[in-house]
Design an enzyme around this catalytic site. Structure first.
Site: not given
Length: 755
Positions: A107-108, A158, A162, A259
């Protein structure tokens, strides 16, 4: 760049040509062309900065996270189901990963430091996974998105920046999805049907706030992917703990959360390098989500308009990063130049004042200078000012002759001077030929070897000429700059110019004097050795700044140019924005012309090369480059105030203002001026300085496009008088003028002196 104007020029900056008034269409309001380029450039820089702020989550970012809510409205099959939730057809179903299959999700990202390391480890062990990217990171690092796709991994959305989508409306969710897809389209030329909500967890953590979002996401054609195995790598618990958390039990399939961005991920990279081969040895396969589920690929190629829109977005983001990065560098350069200039001015001006004022100081071996001098007053339509000017000269305590060169005036300027019938005052008439020609005409008619030049709207104190000529006691001195001061400083614009004259011009002159590279003898008050002028060919009309041009020529001819602080002259500064614009536009453009004309000075050798080695670079940096870049300070100030960190930004600006105030107060002390006008310094920095920026930008545009600038006559009121001069009866009051336009100089005996 140093070209002759196609229009005739006036002495003192007046435009003589008469043009018919243009009809104004009141129904149409147009931005004047002189403002168009600066406005467009400022708008472009602001847009780039705002775009960068948006992409870097400094603008419109929402960091709220909603606490857990009840689960009354969430179907049991969702709470008890798998980590892949499908609500695309209006029905809620879940999917789980088969046994001995693991789907690693990151993620991210993508992150420029950690994503490449993660990809290297995945490639080393022949594993694939799903990277849930944010639009902000994908927009900044499109090459990493392309690498992810090229190496066979899947991409999921995603959101763009955020946020917790439970705070967003349907339109807000659509915006996050579309912006995320736009970045993906521009980076890799594909769309994806996989989505992971920020701050998501296991399926059984779904609640009454997140469930409606999941249903809506499905209605937009997306599979929602949560996880059922959390490595908790974001807590940095250590490599062993990450591996333990990520390992499923009893050969079960799993979607593992990791991540590749959001901080230091070295533990994640190290854990992957052990985790992958260990579980592969146990029979696990690391696959993309759709491959593990036996479903069609989540990627759909895009083309046509959608592809070009995405590429345009990536281009703009990359451009905004590049431009704002360059702006930051320029801001650092400006900051260094500003503080360096302040430091030099404070240090050198203090030394200059101590040197000049110390007991027993003499300008040269031949001092004091007592021989008569010639004062040249070029005048064009100066009926309102000329009497004050001439009377102030006649009151001089140094022997002088006064030559008023009437440059084709149409308002009776010459007749006013003649009717005064003052001793030692002569009038020379000529057809309009411009200020340089008028000064050269006066030089040809002068009787004496020292020539003082002044403007027709300026008045001298009784001691001005005497103080101005004393440096000629040094035979190496070819010219002397006097101390020009604003007489009409009681208005706001006048007060701002007063600060500029005292702090900028005069502190600069002290600094340049000690450095031996004075760039300009002001037209309002300057003196020249006649032989020096004749050696450089007199006053040139190659530029619109003949005073700067001749000063540079004198330096290159080997003469010293110095500053006489006590030779004060009081000039009438423009009192309207339009007139101020006209004057400063001519000054800045003329200075650029003079710099370009004398660019060869950097190659001059010997003592005369000092100006090229020191003066020309200083003038270019401090008078052309630094002011051109200085608007960046205000742009970043506004950005910081609006989008943060507001308090630090304001404190930084106040700190810079405080330094300027210290410099200004010191300059006022050196010039023995009252400091009450400094109360308007903050407004000067916020408002007056902006006009100077626009003027300089317009001058650059004129120079770069090869435009020609015409001279413009400034309107004068004749209210300025020199302290210590007793006003006499005006010729206008005696009825001696033959000009119907002449209404008196405005300096009656009952009026108190200005300044």
């Amino acid at each position: 760049m140093a070209r002759r104007s196609s229009r005739r020029r006036s002495s003192g900056g007046g435009a003589h040509s008469q043009t018919a008034p243009r009809k104004i269409d009141a129904r149409r309001v147009r931005l004047p062309m002189r403002f168009f380029l600066p406005a467009a450039l400022l708008l472009a820089m602001t847009a780039m900065l705002l775009l960068r702020g948006y992409v870097h989550s400094e603008i419109l970012a929402d960091y709220r996270v909603r606490p857990e809510a009840a689960t009354d409205k969430v179907p049991e099959e969702i709470l008890d189901g798998g980590p892949v939730i499908d609500t695309r057809n209006g029905k809620a179903t879940t999917l789980s990963v088969p046994r001995h299959k693991l789907v690693l999700t990151f993620d991210d990202g993508p992150d420029p430091t950690w994503t490449p390391k993660v990809l290297d480890v995945m490639k080393k062990h022949h594993a694939h996974g799903v990277f849930f990217i944010t639009g902000t990171m994908a927009s900044q690092y499109p090459d990493l998105v392309r690498r992810i796709v090229a190496e066979g991994h899947e991409i999921g959305l995603h959101t763009f920046n955020h946020p917790d989508l439970s705070y967003k409306s349907h339109s807000g969710i659509d915006w996050q999805l579309s912006q995320n897809q736009l970045a993906l389209e521009g980076a890799a030329g594909i769309r994806t049907s996989l989505f992971r909500p920020p701050y998501s967890s296991f399926a059984d953590a779904m609640d009454d706030k997140s469930w409606p979002v999941t249903r809506y996401i499905g209605s937009r054609g997306y599979l929602t992917v949560v996880n059922n195995t959390d490595s908790e790598d974001w807590q940095k618990p250590g490599v062993d703990q990450i591996i333990k958390n990520a390992t499923p039990k009893n050969g079960e399939g799993a979607i593992v959360l990791m991540h590749d961005s959001g901080g230091d991920r070295h533990q994640t990279v190290q854990a992957l390098d052990r985790f992958l081969p260990e579980l592969q040895a146990e029979g696990y396969r690391f696959e993309n989500l759709t491959a593990a589920l036996g479903a069609p690929s989540a990627h759909t190629p895009v083309g046509g308009t959608e592809l070009w829109k995405g590429r345009a977005w990536i281009f703009l983001v990359q451009a905004s990063d590049g431009i704002t990065g360059a702006m930051v560098v320029c801001l650092a350069v400006v900051g260094f130049l500003v503080f360096a200039r302040f430091a030099l001015m404070l240090l050198l001006s203090g030394r200059h004042a101590r040197r000049v004022r110390r007991k027993g100081f003499r300008w040269g071996p031949d001092g004091p200078i007592t021989e008569p001098v010639t004062v040249l007053v070029p005048a064009y339509n100066e009926a309102k000012c000329i009497e004050n000017t001439v009377r102030s000269l006649v009151a001089s305590d140094h022997p002088i002759e006064v030559l008023v060169i009437d440059d084709g005036s149409s308002d009776g300027t010459a007749r006013i001077v003649e009717d005064l019938d003052l001793p030692g005052v002569r009038v020379v008439r000529q057809l309009n030929a411009g200020k340089p020609a008028a000064l050269n005409r006066g030089l040809a008619n002068a009787r004496y070897d020292i020539i003082v030049m002044m403007d027709g709207d300026t008045v001298f104190e009784p001691s001005t000429v005497r103080e101005l000529v004393q440096p000629f006691a040094d035979p190496k001195v070819g010219a002397v700059a006097g101390n020009a001061k604003v007489g009409n400083k009681d208005s706001m614009i006048g007060a701002w110019q007063h600060i500029e004259y005292v702090m900028g011009f005069n502190l600069d002159r002290r600094m340049y004097d000690l450095l031996g590279c004075m760039p300009t003898i002001p037209g309002a008050v300057g003196a020249f050795r006649r032989s020096a002028l004749e050696r450089v060919g007199g006053m040139s009309d190659d530029t619109l700044a003949e005073d700067t041009d001749v000063t540079m020529a004198l330096h290159r001819d080997g003469w010293r140019v110095v500053y006489a602080e006590n030779a004060r002259a009081w000039t009438e500064a423009p009192e309207s924005v339009q007139q101020l614009w006209s004057q400063r536009y001519r000054w800045s453009y003329g200075t650029m012309q003079a710099i370009w004309k004398h660019r060869g000075a950097v190659l001059d050798k010997g003592p005369s090369g000092r100006f090229g080695r020191v003066g020309l670079p200083f003038v270019s940096l401090f008078m052309v480059v630094a002011p051109l870049l200085a608007p960046l300070i205000d742009i970043f100030l506004l950005y910081g105030v609006l989008f943060g960190p507001t308090q630090k930004t304001i404190l930084a600006w106040l700190g810079v203002l405080g330094i300027q105030a210290v410099c200004a107060a010191y300059a006022f002390r050196l010039d023995r001026e009252k400091t009450r006008h400094l109360i308007s310094l903050p407004l000067q920095q916020l408002l007056y300085r902006q006009l100077m920026y626009v003027v300089l930008l317009r001058s650059w545009a004129t120079a770069l496009t090869g435009g020609r600038l015409r001279w413009q006559k400034l309107r004068r009121t004749g209210v300025v008088e020199a302290p210590g001069v007793i006003p006499q009866q005006r010729a206008g009051e005696r009825g001696g003028s033959d000009s119907g336009n002449y209404s008196g100089s405005g300096a009656g005996s009952e009026r108190r002196p200005v300044g």
